[in-house]
Write an enzyme that holds these catalytic residues in place. Sequence first.
Site, PDB file in Angstrom:
ATOM      1  N   TYR A  35      -3.818  14.583  44.825  1.00  0.00           N
ATOM      2  CA  TYR A  35      -5.312  14.775  45.625  1.00  0.00           C
ATOM      3  C   TYR A  35      -5.905  14.539  46.805  1.00  0.00           C
ATOM      4  O   TYR A  35      -5.990  13.286  46.645  1.00  0.00           O
ATOM      5  CB  TYR A  35      -6.447  14.449  44.778  1.00  0.00           C
ATOM      6  CG  TYR A  35      -6.443  15.141  43.332  1.00  0.00           C
ATOM      7  CD1 TYR A  35      -5.869  16.464  42.642  1.00  0.00           C
ATOM      8  CD2 TYR A  35      -5.794  14.376  42.100  1.00  0.00           C
ATOM      9  CE1 TYR A  35      -6.324  16.965  42.228  1.00  0.00           C
ATOM     10  CE2 TYR A  35      -5.792  15.029  40.593  1.00  0.00           C
ATOM     11  CZ  TYR A  35      -6.395  16.483  40.615  1.00  0.00           C
ATOM     12  OH  TYR A  35      -6.148  16.911  39.175  1.00  0.00           O
ATOM     13  N   TRP A  39     -13.337  13.523  47.540  1.00  0.00           N
ATOM     14  CA  TRP A  39     -13.666  14.301  45.946  1.00  0.00           C
ATOM     15  C   TRP A  39     -15.113  13.630  45.698  1.00  0.00           C
ATOM     16  O   TRP A  39     -15.323  12.029  45.694  1.00  0.00           O
ATOM     17  CB  TRP A  39     -13.289  14.632  44.968  1.00  0.00           C
ATOM     18  CG  TRP A  39     -12.410  15.610  45.077  1.00  0.00           C
ATOM     19  CD1 TRP A  39     -12.061  16.807  43.808  1.00  0.00           C
ATOM     20  CD2 TRP A  39     -11.304  15.971  45.251  1.00  0.00           C
ATOM     21  NE1 TRP A  39     -11.176  17.957  43.910  1.00  0.00           N
ATOM     22  CE2 TRP A  39     -10.353  17.335  44.372  1.00  0.00           C
ATOM     23  CE3 TRP A  39     -10.040  15.301  46.410  1.00  0.00           C
ATOM     24  CZ2 TRP A  39      -9.252  17.558  45.290  1.00  0.00           C
ATOM     25  CZ3 TRP A  39      -8.436  15.607  46.630  1.00  0.00           C
ATOM     26  CH2 TRP A  39      -8.050  16.894  45.959  1.00  0.00           C
ATOM     27  N   ASP A  42     -15.146  11.809  41.759  1.00  0.00           N
ATOM     28  CA  ASP A  42     -14.346  10.773  42.120  1.00  0.00           C
ATOM     29  C   ASP A  42     -14.621   9.565  43.150  1.00  0.00           C
ATOM     30  O   ASP A  42     -14.749   8.416  42.794  1.00  0.00           O
ATOM     31  CB  ASP A  42     -12.995  11.151  42.810  1.00  0.00           C
ATOM     32  CG  ASP A  42     -12.464  12.410  42.000  1.00  0.00           C
ATOM     33  OD1 ASP A  42     -13.287  12.984  41.616  1.00  0.00           O
ATOM     34  OD2 ASP A  42     -11.528  12.142  41.567  1.00  0.00           O
ATOM     35  N   TYR A  87      -1.896  20.235  49.778  1.00  0.00           N
ATOM     36  CA  TYR A  87      -2.987  20.250  48.310  1.00  0.00           C
ATOM     37  C   TYR A  87      -3.206  22.090  48.618  1.00  0.00           C
ATOM     38  O   TYR A  87      -4.088  22.715  50.077  1.00  0.00           O
ATOM     39  CB  TYR A  87      -4.508  19.483  48.701  1.00  0.00           C
ATOM     40  CG  TYR A  87      -5.302  19.716  47.463  1.00  0.00           C
ATOM     41  CD1 TYR A  87      -5.082  19.740  46.099  1.00  0.00           C
ATOM     42  CD2 TYR A  87      -6.591  20.509  47.826  1.00  0.00           C
ATOM     43  CE1 TYR A  87      -5.854  19.008  45.276  1.00  0.00           C
ATOM     44  CE2 TYR A  87      -7.206  20.890  46.751  1.00  0.00           C
ATOM     45  CZ  TYR A  87      -6.865  20.009  45.204  1.00  0.00           C
ATOM     46  OH  TYR A  87      -7.901  20.558  44.589  1.00  0.00           O
ATOM     47  N   GLN A 113     -19.968  19.855  42.522  1.00  0.00           N
ATOM     48  CA  GLN A 113     -19.561  19.122  41.437  1.00  0.00           C
ATOM     49  C   GLN A 113     -20.557  18.170  40.198  1.00  0.00           C
ATOM     50  O   GLN A 113     -21.443  17.659  41.781  1.00  0.00           O
ATOM     51  CB  GLN A 113     -18.067  17.598  41.418  1.00  0.00           C
ATOM     52  CG  GLN A 113     -16.266  18.301  41.284  1.00  0.00           C
ATOM     53  CD  GLN A 113     -15.752  16.886  42.243  1.00  0.00           C
ATOM     54  OE1 GLN A 113     -15.831  15.929  42.447  1.00  0.00           O
ATOM     55  NE2 GLN A 113     -14.856  17.533  41.379  1.00  0.00           N
ATOM     56  N   ASP A 175     -12.285  21.400  34.761  1.00  0.00           N
ATOM     57  CA  ASP A 175     -12.035  22.718  35.227  1.00  0.00           C
ATOM     58  C   ASP A 175     -11.905  23.907  34.347  1.00  0.00           C
ATOM     59  O   ASP A 175     -11.952  24.707  33.989  1.00  0.00           O
ATOM     60  CB  ASP A 175     -10.738  22.646  35.981  1.00  0.00           C
ATOM     61  CG  ASP A 175     -11.108  21.688  36.782  1.00  0.00           C
ATOM     62  OD1 ASP A 175     -11.619  20.771  37.067  1.00  0.00           O
ATOM     63  OD2 ASP A 175     -10.204  21.923  38.142  1.00  0.00           O
ATOM     64  N   TYR A 365      -4.403  18.451  30.866  1.00  0.00           N
ATOM     65  CA  TYR A 365      -6.175  18.835  31.750  1.00  0.00           C
ATOM     66  C   TYR A 365      -6.591  18.259  30.483  1.00  0.00           C
ATOM     67  O   TYR A 365      -6.585  17.467  29.764  1.00  0.00           O
ATOM     68  CB  TYR A 365      -6.112  19.968  32.122  1.00  0.00           C
ATOM     69  CG  TYR A 365      -6.389  19.793  33.946  1.00  0.00           C
ATOM     70  CD1 TYR A 365      -6.626  18.948  34.150  1.00  0.00           C
ATOM     71  CD2 TYR A 365      -6.741  20.595  34.045  1.00  0.00           C
ATOM     72  CE1 TYR A 365      -6.356  18.625  35.407  1.00  0.00           C
ATOM     73  CE2 TYR A 365      -7.069  20.221  35.199  1.00  0.00           C
ATOM     74  CZ  TYR A 365      -7.353  19.604  36.824  1.00  0.00           C
ATOM     75  OH  TYR A 365      -7.896  19.515  37.706  1.00  0.00           O
ATOM     76  N   TRP A 366      -8.087  19.108  30.372  1.00  0.00           N
ATOM     77  CA  TRP A 366      -8.787  18.884  30.286  1.00  0.00           C
ATOM     78  C   TRP A 366      -9.181  20.185  28.626  1.00  0.00           C
ATOM     79  O   TRP A 366     -10.105  20.142  27.926  1.00  0.00           O
ATOM     80  CB  TRP A 366     -10.920  19.932  30.846  1.00  0.00           C
ATOM     81  CG  TRP A 366     -10.375  18.993  31.634  1.00  0.00           C
ATOM     82  CD1 TRP A 366     -10.691  18.723  33.385  1.00  0.00           C
ATOM     83  CD2 TRP A 366     -11.591  17.781  31.829  1.00  0.00           C
ATOM     84  NE1 TRP A 366     -11.234  17.763  33.794  1.00  0.00           N
ATOM     85  CE2 TRP A 366     -10.917  17.546  33.543  1.00  0.00           C
ATOM     86  CE3 TRP A 366     -11.380  16.840  31.132  1.00  0.00           C
ATOM     87  CZ2 TRP A 366     -12.105  15.723  34.372  1.00  0.00           C
ATOM     88  CZ3 TRP A 366     -12.399  15.697  31.617  1.00  0.00           C
ATOM     89  CH2 TRP A 366     -12.622  15.213  33.292  1.00  0.00           C
ATOM     90  N   GLU A 409      -4.337   9.427  35.202  1.00  0.00           N
ATOM     91  CA  GLU A 409      -5.208  10.616  35.283  1.00  0.00           C
ATOM     92  C   GLU A 409      -5.854  11.011  34.146  1.00  0.00           C
ATOM     93  O   GLU A 409      -7.164  11.115  33.514  1.00  0.00           O
ATOM     94  CB  GLU A 409      -5.033  11.990  36.026  1.00  0.00           C
ATOM     95  CG  GLU A 409      -5.781  13.430  36.336  1.00  0.00           C
ATOM     96  CD  GLU A 409      -5.082  14.539  37.182  1.00  0.00           C
ATOM     97  OE1 GLU A 409      -4.380  14.430  36.915  1.00  0.00           O
ATOM     98  OE2 GLU A 409      -6.225  14.854  37.700  1.00  0.00           O
TER      99      GLU A 409
END
Length: 442
Positions: A35, A39, A42, A87, A113, A175, A365-366, A409
């Site tokens: 990244y 962000w 973040d 990116y 966000q 996400d 991830y999530w 992460e």
Amino acid sequence: MSAAIDAEALLEQAKAVLRANDVEGIFIKPGTYQYPHQWNWDAALVALGLSHFDRPRAEQEIRSLLKAQWKDGMLPHVVYHNGASDYFPTPDFWQIERSPNAPNGLLTSGIVQPPILATCVRLMHERAKDRKASLAFVREVYPALHRWHRWLRAARDPENTGLVAIVHPWESGTDNAARFVEPMIRVIPSRVPPYQRKDFLHVREDERPIQAEYQRFVYLIDLFRQWNYDQETIYARSPFLVQDTLFNALMYRAQYDLRMLARELGEPTEELDEWLATTRYAYNARLWSEAHGLYFAYDLRGQRLLQENGCATFIALFAGLASEHQARRLVEEHLLNPEEYAPNGTRYFVPSQAKNNLFFEPRRYWRGPVWILINWMVSEGLRRYGYHELAETIRQHSLELVQRSGFMEYYDPRDGTGCGASGFSWTAALTIEMLAETMMPA
Ligand code: GLC
């Protein structure tokens, strides 16, 4: 299981991660490779971590983010201070120049966000040693923070329901969480512009969102840019429109923190009072399911609750939105349930998706991994409701994960191995935050 934590070593390593990710003193990128831009949430968390050892640099991080605020008050989810990189989406993909509200001279994304910034500013201010200088900083940023929250209410809750809507899963910060599966099925990506995914360059494909989701992520952005980021059109026509649990809980908490700052500055609080009252009422009236003992997101397009059990349900504790009864149900029936979140077969709190959820995947991830940000918010929320021992266990698990596998992460809840991006800034920042409780008395 408890491993001894070498707090001093961990603190030094965490600071080193933030320093290494600092791009020319302007912004701190969220990860070493994955990244390379700034962000929104973040940046707020990074500032919180930095504030423990370098308050001026923490302020700079926030100033850099606020520089990208749109003319109507929107605070975008990514700021490309340094132009394009490897990116995707690249800055030109957003075509923000189509909007009359885009900021002058800075490239950004066109969505938002979770609004955690005001909360981080308040936490920084509370612990500041130099009260006068800190108050001056609060005075400097308060108008921008207020405009950001006013934008959220106006653009994303035009019907004044008390709950704001997100229009893209990226806006949730989580996400590919399972609660977005159903509303994303309704999004039919009929005409996806050409693009190339770049998120596998530095992270394994099976730890990232699947292709069907990614197509829809891109399709939604294409719609918004065709509509010139006109928020009225987006609210009226976006095929994805969700009143999210995590986003609204963080907005409520931020409004509360903003109110505390307003009082200190002698600014009026009536508008904030009204927002707080309407959000608190709507959050509990619409998103709480007494049958399940859980909070769920509400799908405005499908007109129904998205009944997926995931970590976002616990953010109401961090926000102070739950009653004692609701908190008890969340904690005792769910968080402590070994089939859902508590260790048993897995070793670490807090999986991002309940383990018995159909979509649970421990490394994707999530969809299951442990995220240090979620652990921090859950732990703080538990403390608020008097669950001190459990809060401490979760804090301990978080520090153990970092010590064992580095500043990743996210982490596999079964064995604590790291996944996703490495050198992850908010993991470092929140490690500092969590260590501060024992090492650096306020
Ligand atoms: C991922 C996360 C998001 C985060 C971003 C940068 O997209 O889902 O919450 O802000 O990475 O770290």
